[in-house]
Design a protein around this motif. Structure first.
Motif, PDB file in Angstrom:
ATOM      1  N   GLY A 118      30.317  -8.913  -1.480  1.00  0.00           N
ATOM      2  CA  GLY A 118      29.545 -10.196  -1.551  1.00  0.00           C
ATOM      3  C   GLY A 118      27.925  -9.965  -2.018  1.00  0.00           C
ATOM      4  N   MET A 119      27.575  -8.261  -2.399  1.00  0.00           N
ATOM      5  CA  MET A 119      25.830  -7.870  -2.522  1.00  0.00           C
ATOM      6  C   MET A 119      25.892  -8.724  -3.841  1.00  0.00           C
ATOM      7  SD  MET A 119      25.832  -4.067  -1.428  1.00  0.00           S
ATOM      8  CE  MET A 119      25.189  -3.824  -0.197  1.00  0.00           C
ATOM      9  N   ARG A 120      24.786  -8.481  -4.650  1.00  0.00           N
ATOM     10  CA  ARG A 120      24.019  -9.225  -5.710  1.00  0.00           C
ATOM     11  C   ARG A 120      23.445  -8.230  -6.087  1.00  0.00           C
ATOM     12  NH1 ARG A 120      22.088 -14.793  -3.319  1.00  0.00           N
ATOM     13  NH2 ARG A 120      24.028 -16.258  -3.728  1.00  0.00           N
ATOM     14  N   LEU A 121      24.141  -8.125  -7.361  1.00  0.00           N
ATOM     15  CA  LEU A 121      22.913  -6.595  -8.521  1.00  0.00           C
ATOM     16  C   LEU A 121      22.103  -7.523  -9.328  1.00  0.00           C
ATOM     17  CD1 LEU A 121      26.321  -5.098  -9.151  1.00  0.00           C
ATOM     18  CD2 LEU A 121      24.574  -4.660  -7.610  1.00  0.00           C
ATOM     19  N   ARG A 122      20.892  -6.912 -10.014  1.00  0.00           N
ATOM     20  CA  ARG A 122      19.910  -7.971 -10.457  1.00  0.00           C
ATOM     21  C   ARG A 122      20.396  -7.038 -11.850  1.00  0.00           C
ATOM     22  NH1 ARG A 122      14.381 -10.102  -8.544  1.00  0.00           N
ATOM     23  NH2 ARG A 122      13.576  -9.334 -10.118  1.00  0.00           N
ATOM     24  N   LYS A 123      19.241  -7.852 -12.838  1.00  0.00           N
ATOM     25  CA  LYS A 123      18.744  -6.726 -14.134  1.00  0.00           C
ATOM     26  C   LYS A 123      17.609  -7.578 -14.418  1.00  0.00           C
ATOM     27  CE  LYS A 123      20.209  -5.241 -18.409  1.00  0.00           C
ATOM     28  NZ  LYS A 123      18.749  -3.786 -19.140  1.00  0.00           N
ATOM     29  N   GLY A 124      16.666  -7.984 -14.273  1.00  0.00           N
ATOM     30  CA  GLY A 124      15.941  -8.718 -14.953  1.00  0.00           C
ATOM     31  C   GLY A 124      15.649 -10.100 -13.537  1.00  0.00           C
ATOM     32  N   ALA A 125      15.696 -11.450 -14.456  1.00  0.00           N
ATOM     33  CA  ALA A 125      16.143 -12.370 -13.926  1.00  0.00           C
ATOM     34  C   ALA A 125      18.010 -12.920 -13.997  1.00  0.00           C
ATOM     35  CB  ALA A 125      15.449 -13.384 -15.040  1.00  0.00           C
ATOM     36  N   ARG A 126      18.390 -11.589 -14.939  1.00  0.00           N
ATOM     37  CA  ARG A 126      19.438 -12.500 -14.112  1.00  0.00           C
ATOM     38  C   ARG A 126      20.235 -11.870 -12.700  1.00  0.00           C
ATOM     39  NH1 ARG A 126      22.027 -10.573 -19.879  1.00  0.00           N
ATOM     40  NH2 ARG A 126      24.752 -11.467 -18.431  1.00  0.00           N
ATOM     41  N   VAL A 127      21.048 -12.514 -11.991  1.00  0.00           N
ATOM     42  CA  VAL A 127      21.882 -11.931 -10.810  1.00  0.00           C
ATOM     43  C   VAL A 127      23.504 -12.354 -10.983  1.00  0.00           C
ATOM     44  CG1 VAL A 127      21.330 -12.646  -8.245  1.00  0.00           C
ATOM     45  CG2 VAL A 127      19.954 -13.025  -9.484  1.00  0.00           C
ATOM     46  N   PHE A 128      23.776 -11.338 -10.112  1.00  0.00           N
ATOM     47  CA  PHE A 128      25.388 -10.848 -10.212  1.00  0.00           C
ATOM     48  C   PHE A 128      26.094 -10.984  -8.779  1.00  0.00           C
ATOM     49  CE2 PHE A 128      23.732  -9.552 -13.950  1.00  0.00           C
ATOM     50  CZ  PHE A 128      23.859  -9.699 -15.490  1.00  0.00           C
ATOM     51  N   ASP A 129      27.476 -11.752  -8.731  1.00  0.00           N
ATOM     52  CA  ASP A 129      27.277 -11.801  -7.190  1.00  0.00           C
ATOM     53  C   ASP A 129      28.484 -10.924  -7.663  1.00  0.00           C
ATOM     54  OD1 ASP A 129      27.960 -12.332  -4.648  1.00  0.00           O
ATOM     55  OD2 ASP A 129      29.680 -13.883  -5.424  1.00  0.00           O
ATOM     56  N   LEU A 130      28.642  -9.554  -6.989  1.00  0.00           N
ATOM     57  CA  LEU A 130      29.383  -8.427  -6.940  1.00  0.00           C
ATOM     58  C   LEU A 130      30.724  -8.655  -5.688  1.00  0.00           C
ATOM     59  CD1 LEU A 130      30.397  -5.149  -7.108  1.00  0.00           C
ATOM     60  CD2 LEU A 130      29.531  -4.766  -4.880  1.00  0.00           C
ATOM     61  N   LYS A 131      32.055  -8.691  -6.298  1.00  0.00           N
ATOM     62  CA  LYS A 131      33.481  -9.379  -6.089  1.00  0.00           C
ATOM     63  C   LYS A 131      33.801  -8.242  -5.574  1.00  0.00           C
ATOM     64  CE  LYS A 131      32.634 -13.733  -6.981  1.00  0.00           C
ATOM     65  NZ  LYS A 131      32.750 -14.519  -6.112  1.00  0.00           N
ATOM     66  N   THR A 132      33.838  -7.092  -6.183  1.00  0.00           N
ATOM     67  CA  THR A 132      35.200  -6.082  -6.256  1.00  0.00           C
ATOM     68  C   THR A 132      34.326  -5.211  -6.628  1.00  0.00           C
ATOM     69  OG1 THR A 132      37.030  -4.908  -5.527  1.00  0.00           O
ATOM     70  CG2 THR A 132      36.500  -6.539  -7.594  1.00  0.00           C
ATOM     71  N   PHE A 133      34.914  -4.138  -6.407  1.00  0.00           N
ATOM     72  CA  PHE A 133      34.440  -2.069  -7.108  1.00  0.00           C
ATOM     73  C   PHE A 133      35.486  -1.373  -7.064  1.00  0.00           C
ATOM     74  CE2 PHE A 133      31.776  -2.445  -3.187  1.00  0.00           C
ATOM     75  CZ  PHE A 133      32.641  -0.729  -2.777  1.00  0.00           C
ATOM     76  N   ARG A 134      35.440  -0.150  -7.722  1.00  0.00           N
ATOM     77  CA  ARG A 134      36.166   0.916  -8.137  1.00  0.00           C
ATOM     78  C   ARG A 134      35.518   1.981  -8.818  1.00  0.00           C
ATOM     79  NH1 ARG A 134      39.034   0.536 -12.795  1.00  0.00           N
ATOM     80  NH2 ARG A 134      39.026  -1.157 -14.049  1.00  0.00           N
ATOM     81  N   ASP A 135      36.431   3.549  -8.378  1.00  0.00           N
ATOM     82  CA  ASP A 135      36.117   4.104  -8.897  1.00  0.00           C
ATOM     83  C   ASP A 135      37.166   4.419 -10.191  1.00  0.00           C
ATOM     84  OD1 ASP A 135      36.040   6.995  -9.658  1.00  0.00           O
ATOM     85  OD2 ASP A 135      34.964   7.752  -7.600  1.00  0.00           O
ATOM     86  N   PRO A 136      36.484   4.410 -10.539  1.00  0.00           N
ATOM     87  CA  PRO A 136      37.912   4.528 -11.934  1.00  0.00           C
ATOM     88  C   PRO A 136      38.632   6.209 -12.099  1.00  0.00           C
ATOM     89  CG  PRO A 136      35.948   4.397 -13.651  1.00  0.00           C
ATOM     90  CD  PRO A 136      35.272   3.934 -11.858  1.00  0.00           C
ATOM     91  N   ASP A 137      38.030   6.704 -11.905  1.00  0.00           N
ATOM     92  CA  ASP A 137      38.866   8.244 -11.902  1.00  0.00           C
ATOM     93  C   ASP A 137      38.790   9.143 -10.872  1.00  0.00           C
ATOM     94  OD1 ASP A 137      35.965   8.788 -12.527  1.00  0.00           O
ATOM     95  OD2 ASP A 137      36.339   9.979 -14.136  1.00  0.00           O
ATOM     96  N   GLU A 138      38.033   7.895 -10.060  1.00  0.00           N
ATOM     97  CA  GLU A 138      38.396   8.682  -8.803  1.00  0.00           C
ATOM     98  C   GLU A 138      37.275  10.052  -8.364  1.00  0.00           C
ATOM     99  OE1 GLU A 138      41.859   9.207  -6.688  1.00  0.00           O
ATOM    100  OE2 GLU A 138      42.451   6.492  -6.947  1.00  0.00           O
ATOM    101  N   THR A 139      36.155  10.487  -8.857  1.00  0.00           N
ATOM    102  CA  THR A 139      35.633  11.490  -8.740  1.00  0.00           C
ATOM    103  C   THR A 139      34.443  11.436  -8.225  1.00  0.00           C
ATOM    104  OG1 THR A 139      34.324  10.785 -11.176  1.00  0.00           O
ATOM    105  CG2 THR A 139      36.692  12.527 -11.265  1.00  0.00           C
TER     106      THR A 139
END
Length: 75
Positions: A27-48
């Protein structure tokens, strides 16, 4: 696509890789310059604990903290 009972499909337009952080929440948002991304889900791919892969949907017409529209999928 097969969904579990009661599950809803989500739209993912981008996968964003970040250094690991413990304060992310769906539900958080990530931003790169003027672009905004709605964070749906995330994961640690190799659990390190080194990095995370974030499944996001790009938002359209955003100037935070103003509400945004979901960007239409381009085919």
């Amino acid at each position: 696509m097969v969904l579990a009972a009661g599950a809803q499909a989500m739209t993912v337009t981008h996968r964003i890789w970040l250094r690991h952080r413990s304060d992310l929440q769906s539900g958080m948002r990530l931003r790169k310059g003027a672009r905004v991304f709605d964070l749906k889900t995330f994961r640690d791919p190799d659990e390190t604990g080194r990095y995370l892969i974030c499944e996001c949907e790009e938002m359209e017409g955003c100037a935070l903290p103003r509400p945004c529209r979901r960007q239409s999928m381009r085919g």
